[in-house]
Design a protein around this motif. Structure first.
Motif, PDB file in Angstrom:
ATOM      1  N   ARG A 184      -6.637 -19.056  -9.145  1.00  0.00           N
ATOM      2  CA  ARG A 184      -5.793 -18.111  -8.419  1.00  0.00           C
ATOM      3  C   ARG A 184      -4.400 -18.689  -8.218  1.00  0.00           C
ATOM      4  N   THR A 185      -3.425 -17.815  -8.208  1.00  0.00           N
ATOM      5  CA  THR A 185      -2.030 -18.207  -8.032  1.00  0.00           C
ATOM      6  C   THR A 185      -1.418 -17.394  -6.902  1.00  0.00           C
ATOM      7  N   LEU A 186      -0.628 -18.061  -6.071  1.00  0.00           N
ATOM      8  CA  LEU A 186       0.125 -17.389  -5.013  1.00  0.00           C
ATOM      9  C   LEU A 186       1.556 -17.215  -5.486  1.00  0.00           C
ATOM     10  N   ILE A 187       1.995 -15.973  -5.579  1.00  0.00           N
ATOM     11  CA  ILE A 187       3.362 -15.651  -5.998  1.00  0.00           C
ATOM     12  C   ILE A 187       4.169 -15.301  -4.762  1.00  0.00           C
ATOM     13  N   ARG A 188       5.264 -16.009  -4.545  1.00  0.00           N
ATOM     14  CA  ARG A 188       6.173 -15.716  -3.436  1.00  0.00           C
ATOM     15  C   ARG A 188       7.398 -14.989  -3.981  1.00  0.00           C
ATOM     16  N   ALA A 189       7.756 -13.896  -3.351  1.00  0.00           N
ATOM     17  CA  ALA A 189       8.899 -13.115  -3.823  1.00  0.00           C
ATOM     18  C   ALA A 189       9.557 -12.399  -2.658  1.00  0.00           C
ATOM     19  N   GLU A 190      10.792 -11.981  -2.883  1.00  0.00           N
ATOM     20  CA  GLU A 190      11.500 -11.115  -1.940  1.00  0.00           C
ATOM     21  C   GLU A 190      11.711  -9.770  -2.614  1.00  0.00           C
ATOM     22  N   VAL A 191      11.280  -8.704  -1.932  1.00  0.00           N
ATOM     23  CA  VAL A 191      11.313  -7.373  -2.523  1.00  0.00           C
ATOM     24  C   VAL A 191      11.837  -6.386  -1.489  1.00  0.00           C
ATOM     25  N   PRO A 192      12.771  -5.499  -1.878  1.00  0.00           N
ATOM     26  CA  PRO A 192      13.230  -4.465  -0.934  1.00  0.00           C
ATOM     27  C   PRO A 192      12.057  -3.596  -0.483  1.00  0.00           C
ATOM     28  N   GLU A 193      12.037  -3.274   0.799  1.00  0.00           N
ATOM     29  CA  GLU A 193      10.930  -2.480   1.329  1.00  0.00           C
ATOM     30  C   GLU A 193      10.876  -1.080   0.736  1.00  0.00           C
ATOM     31  N   PHE A 194      12.012  -0.582   0.236  1.00  0.00           N
ATOM     32  CA  PHE A 194      12.016   0.700  -0.456  1.00  0.00           C
ATOM     33  C   PHE A 194      11.040   0.705  -1.631  1.00  0.00           C
ATOM     34  N   GLU A 195      10.832  -0.452  -2.233  1.00  0.00           N
ATOM     35  CA  GLU A 195      10.076  -0.555  -3.473  1.00  0.00           C
ATOM     36  C   GLU A 195       8.595  -0.872  -3.265  1.00  0.00           C
ATOM     37  N   ILE A 196       8.179  -1.137  -2.035  1.00  0.00           N
ATOM     38  CA  ILE A 196       6.787  -1.556  -1.844  1.00  0.00           C
ATOM     39  C   ILE A 196       6.032  -0.662  -0.863  1.00  0.00           C
ATOM     40  N   GLY A 197       6.518   0.558  -0.701  1.00  0.00           N
ATOM     41  CA  GLY A 197       5.815   1.481   0.190  1.00  0.00           C
ATOM     42  C   GLY A 197       4.382   1.743  -0.257  1.00  0.00           C
ATOM     43  N   ARG A 198       4.168   1.826  -1.574  1.00  0.00           N
ATOM     44  CA  ARG A 198       2.836   2.097  -2.116  1.00  0.00           C
ATOM     45  C   ARG A 198       2.274   0.879  -2.855  1.00  0.00           C
ATOM     46  N   TYR A 199       2.797  -0.292  -2.537  1.00  0.00           N
ATOM     47  CA  TYR A 199       2.374  -1.483  -3.276  1.00  0.00           C
ATOM     48  C   TYR A 199       0.900  -1.800  -3.063  1.00  0.00           C
ATOM     49  N   ALA A 200       0.354  -1.463  -1.891  1.00  0.00           N
ATOM     50  CA  ALA A 200      -1.066  -1.702  -1.637  1.00  0.00           C
ATOM     51  C   ALA A 200      -1.926  -0.979  -2.670  1.00  0.00           C
ATOM     52  N   ILE A 201      -1.514   0.219  -3.064  1.00  0.00           N
ATOM     53  CA  ILE A 201      -2.256   0.999  -4.059  1.00  0.00           C
ATOM     54  C   ILE A 201      -1.986   0.470  -5.461  1.00  0.00           C
ATOM     55  N   ASP A 202      -0.710   0.233  -5.759  1.00  0.00           N
ATOM     56  CA  ASP A 202      -0.321  -0.170  -7.112  1.00  0.00           C
ATOM     57  C   ASP A 202      -0.868  -1.546  -7.476  1.00  0.00           C
ATOM     58  N   LEU A 203      -0.856  -2.479  -6.524  1.00  0.00           N
ATOM     59  CA  LEU A 203      -1.363  -3.822  -6.810  1.00  0.00           C
ATOM     60  C   LEU A 203      -2.868  -3.782  -7.075  1.00  0.00           C
ATOM     61  N   ARG A 204      -3.576  -2.961  -6.330  1.00  0.00           N
ATOM     62  CA  ARG A 204      -5.018  -2.845  -6.544  1.00  0.00           C
ATOM     63  C   ARG A 204      -5.303  -2.337  -7.955  1.00  0.00           C
ATOM     64  N   SER A 205      -4.526  -1.354  -8.386  1.00  0.00           N
ATOM     65  CA  SER A 205      -4.704  -0.812  -9.730  1.00  0.00           C
ATOM     66  C   SER A 205      -4.339  -1.849 -10.793  1.00  0.00           C
ATOM     67  N   LEU A 206      -3.257  -2.563 -10.562  1.00  0.00           N
ATOM     68  CA  LEU A 206      -2.761  -3.537 -11.535  1.00  0.00           C
ATOM     69  C   LEU A 206      -3.726  -4.695 -11.727  1.00  0.00           C
ATOM     70  N   SER A 207      -4.391  -5.101 -10.640  1.00  0.00           N
ATOM     71  CA  SER A 207      -5.256  -6.290 -10.689  1.00  0.00           C
ATOM     72  C   SER A 207      -6.740  -5.937 -10.666  1.00  0.00           C
ATOM     73  N   HIS A 208      -7.061  -4.635 -10.796  1.00  0.00           N
ATOM     74  CA  HIS A 208      -8.455  -4.174 -10.742  1.00  0.00           C
ATOM     75  C   HIS A 208      -9.135  -4.616  -9.441  1.00  0.00           C
ATOM     76  N   GLY A 209      -8.378  -4.569  -8.364  1.00  0.00           N
ATOM     77  CA  GLY A 209      -8.932  -4.849  -7.038  1.00  0.00           C
ATOM     78  C   GLY A 209      -9.109  -6.314  -6.717  1.00  0.00           C
ATOM     79  N   THR A 210      -8.549  -7.212  -7.521  1.00  0.00           N
ATOM     80  CA  THR A 210      -8.801  -8.644  -7.318  1.00  0.00           C
ATOM     81  C   THR A 210      -7.650  -9.364  -6.623  1.00  0.00           C
ATOM     82  N   ALA A 211      -6.525  -8.698  -6.399  1.00  0.00           N
ATOM     83  CA  ALA A 211      -5.366  -9.349  -5.770  1.00  0.00           C
ATOM     84  C   ALA A 211      -5.167  -8.798  -4.368  1.00  0.00           C
TER      85      ALA A 211
END
Length: 733
Positions: free
Chosen positions: A678-705
């Motif tokens: 496992r890898t921990l990625i640290r980043a800075e992201v505008p909040e405008f861009e991560i409103g639905r990130y909880a959904i998108d990340l789950r889809s991108l990682s098949h529920g593993t991230a």
């Protein structure tokens, strides 16, 4: 366990009997992905244990899976449910958890209340990443586990291959600690070539258990079956002996000594209870009219014989109300009362019902207890520390609540009408109040902005939302002072859908979902000057105030700084605070697109006053006008909030996640290895861009991230996006 080859007699159907001693209790939580067959397995176990009839109904109507109308409408489990059954004089509290990731809070509550976990894996679907993550969590705390393979009726089902997959997924440290206790026995192949599983072969007892008639029947294996049995049996025995506390047993076995089956079963049970050996079993629901589902007797024997009693469950940390550590003996029925609310629900007839795990002492009806909360005011929960009277105690069974007289340490019980107790709260003696350390809950990271549908709904909204978050600690309620929105923070879309449904059906509140607003800010990009003139002389008492200001940008985080540089009394001293009040009020309203102004220094340089017509109100107005004039001639930056994001992701998905973050205008700050794979990625992201990130990340990682976020700062938006925001606000660029 099943290889004991004993006759087991289930408890009487439907009886609500309080356990009198922790040794006669087993608490087991079912874990597995959505669709793996957990609820079906619970019903099959209840049927075999005699808790329901052959039609799958409890004595007074309904089924053990009748818990929530929402579950029927959504066709999936959305909450933790308790089904108690009795087997061989042992009360088994079966905790069925939702498999969908949005309801992981219910899963964690189940893990907290249980002493062992049964991982349910579909033979046709395999092991998903989220199930692996839960296994690792259980491993970290040493929770005993077993695996049951379902959906053996599927044409693609391969028990042997599934056992290998489980050993690979769950036995990273020792694959020989994940081994089957039984092998499926297949009947004749049908027209499609698929041979259904009709029974099991016990590897230790070398007996056949045939379920084809709907009743478990024991027989001897045929000569042609012995080679396969012997190979699997030898490996199982070696795996059990490797976990034996008798260090001479392996040498004796390898030397040709025959090990007594009773010794093997005892060593197996001890290894399972210690959480060092993880047996694999198989199960299937009973056919219509049958009394026993395949493998259910074996599972019940494993739970009663191999899973630990509550005595073996480590006591969670306990403190006094003022934070001093309190040492308590685990599961002492005569000790101080310490119980925990693991779930809160509402019944339209009974009111609030709290599912409670008793860790110490004995809980009885009508006694007054102390309710201690953790003060999760940041999640919209009220802080509370109150005394309440215990109502009726009962055991849940489907939609029914069956009264019991008491609940000893180690047991689970429903408590009626605890008006202030919320999920995660501690119940203790009134004269000896205590607090249990909270269990870890995921942060809700999907915002749902809502507003009342009508005036009638508006009157009920506040109370409905308060009850909703009291039931669910994974939900956070926010009253955003900047955007003036009511925001429910959820774990995902399904979580949000259930919240809206409960508001409507349970609390009678209809709400509308509106776009979630991000808290923007404004600031000056360059130095600017402004003159505010507020002069009115027509009729009555006049108004006269003139002020001249200079505005200059400051570093981020500086706020609003007001400086007085008036000389010669051009603005009388008593009106300088009025100018400051006026400019600060205008700054709060915004100067370009209606967002608060921050990080500027406003300097009052000059002005004029009238001996009669100047007033506090006039200079407030002049200050506001001066700031607006300065903004009209200057370049104004729109500032957006930037979040610091940490994404914990399997190595296989690191590239995809980093690419996705970049597409969201994110800046990757660095990566670090966390554990194995496992890898921990640290980043800075505008909040405008991560409103639905909880959904998108789950889809991108098949529920593993998973990820967390924290506010970092506000910074200027790209000009093209800022222009679009201004247009939406009805302002010219």
């Amino acid at each position: 366990m099943g290889d004991k080859a004993q006759t087991h007699h289930p408890g009487a159907a439907g009886r609500a009997k309080a356990a009198d001693h922790p040794a006669s209790i087993r608490n087991v939580v079912l874990v597995g992905h959505s669709g793996s067959g957990k609820t079906t397995l619970v019903e099959a176990l209840a049927l075999t244990a005699g808790a329901v009839n052959r039609a799958g109904r409890v004595e007074d109507g309904g089924t053990v899976s009748d818990h929530d109308d929402i579950e029927h409408r959504q066709q999936r489990s959305v909450q933790l449910s308790l089904v108690p059954v009795e087997w061989d004089g042992i009360k088994i509290n079966i905790l069925d958890t939702p498999g969908y990731a949005d309801f992981v809070g219910e899963l964690r509550a189940g893990l907290r209340a249980a002493d062992a976990a049964l991982f349910v894996v579909s033979a046709s679907d395999g092991v998903d990443g989220s199930t692996r993550m839960v296994w690792e969590e259980c491993q970290a705390v040493g929770m005993p586990r077993a695996i049951v393979v379902t959906h053996l009726e599927s044409a693609r089902a391969d028990f042997e291959e599934m056992t290998r997959v489980c050993a690979q997924a769950f036995g990273a440290d020792d694959p020989d600690a994940v081994l089957p206790l039984y092998l499926p026995l297949r009947g004749p192949a049908g027209p499609d070539g698929h041979a259904p599983v009709t029974g099991l072969v016990g590897l230790l007892s070398q007996k056949l258990f045939d379920y084809s008639t709907g009743e478990r029947k024991e027989s001897e294996p045929g000569e042609d079956q012995l080679p396969d049995i012997d190979r699997a049996r030898d490996r199982l025995i070696e795996g059990i002996i490797a976990e034996s506390e008798d260090e001479t047993l392996m040498d004796r076995y390898l030397g040709g000594e025959r090990v007594d089956v009773k010794t093997l079963v005892q060593d197996l049970e001890r290894a399972v209870a210690r959480g060092t050996f993880f047996p694999v079993l198989a199960a299937a629901p009973a056919a219509e009219g049958a009394r026993q589902g395949l493998g259910t007797v074996e599972l019940l024997e494993l739970i009663t014989g191999g899973f630990p009693t509550p005595f073996e469950h480590p006591m969670p940390g306990v403190t006094t109300i003022d934070g001093r550590t309190r040492e308590l003996q685990a599961c002492d029925t005569e000790g101080p009362l310490v119980a925990e609310v693991v779930k809160t629900s509402s019944d339209p007839y009974v009111g609030r019902i709290s599912l409670v795990r008793v860790f110490s002492g004995t809980l009885r009806p009508d006694e007054t207890v102390h309710v201690s909360g953790h003060g999760l005011t940041d999640r919209g929960h009220e802080d509370h520390d109150v005394d309440e009277k215990i109502g009726a105690l009962s055991t849940p069974f489907g939609k029914q609540q069956r009264p019991v007289t008491h609940a000893v340490a180690g047991d689970l019980v429903s408590v009626a009408k605890l008006g202030r107790a919320e999920t995660g709260d501690t119940l203790s003696a009134k004269d000896d109040p205590l607090l249990m350390e909270p269990w870890r809950m995921p942060d809700p990271l999907l915002p749902l902005a809502i507003q009342a549908h009508s005036k009638a709904d508006e009157d009920k909204l506040s109370q409905g939302l308060a009850r909703l978050v009291a039931e669910d600690p994974t939900m956070r309620l926010e009253q955003n002072q900047d955007t003036h929105q009511v925001v429910l923070w959820c774990l995902g879309e399904a979580h949000a859908d259930v919240a809206l449904e409960r508001l409507r059906s349970r609390y009678g509140v209809q709400v509308d979902v509106v776009p979630h607003k991000v808290s923007l800010r404004e600031t000056f990009a360059v130095k600017a000057a402004g003159r505010g003139r507020h002069v009115k002389q027509s009729g009555g008492h006049g108004q006269y105030a003139i002020c001249e200001i200079e505005v200059e940008p400051l570093p981020g985080g500086s706020g609003i700084e007001f400086v007085d540089k008036v000389v010669g009394g051009a603005v009388p001293r008593q009106f300088i605070p009025s100018v400051e009040k006026g400019v600060r009020a205008q700054a709060a309203r915004g100067v370009a697109a209606g967002y608060p102004l921050i990080d500027v220094r406003i300097t009052l340089l000059d002005g004029k006053a009238h001996s009669v017509d100047s007033s506090d109100a006039a200079f407030q107005t002049a200050g506001a006008l001066a700031l607006r004039e300065a903004a009209a001639g200057a370049r104004i930056h729109l500032l957006e909030p930037v979040a610091e994001v940490g994404v914990l992701v399997p190595d296989d998905y690191v590239g995809s996640v980093m690419s996705d973050l970049s597409s969201r205008r994110g800046r990757v700050l660095g990566t670090e290895q966390v554990g194995s794979g496992r890898t921990l990625i640290r980043a800075e992201v505008p909040e405008f861009e991560i409103g639905r990130y909880a959904i998108d990340l789950r889809s991108l990682s098949h529920g593993t991230a998973r990820f967390d976020r924290a506010y970092a700062r506000h910074e200027p938006m790209p000009p093209q996006i800022a222009e679009r925001i201004r247009e939406q606000a009805g302002e010219s660029p």
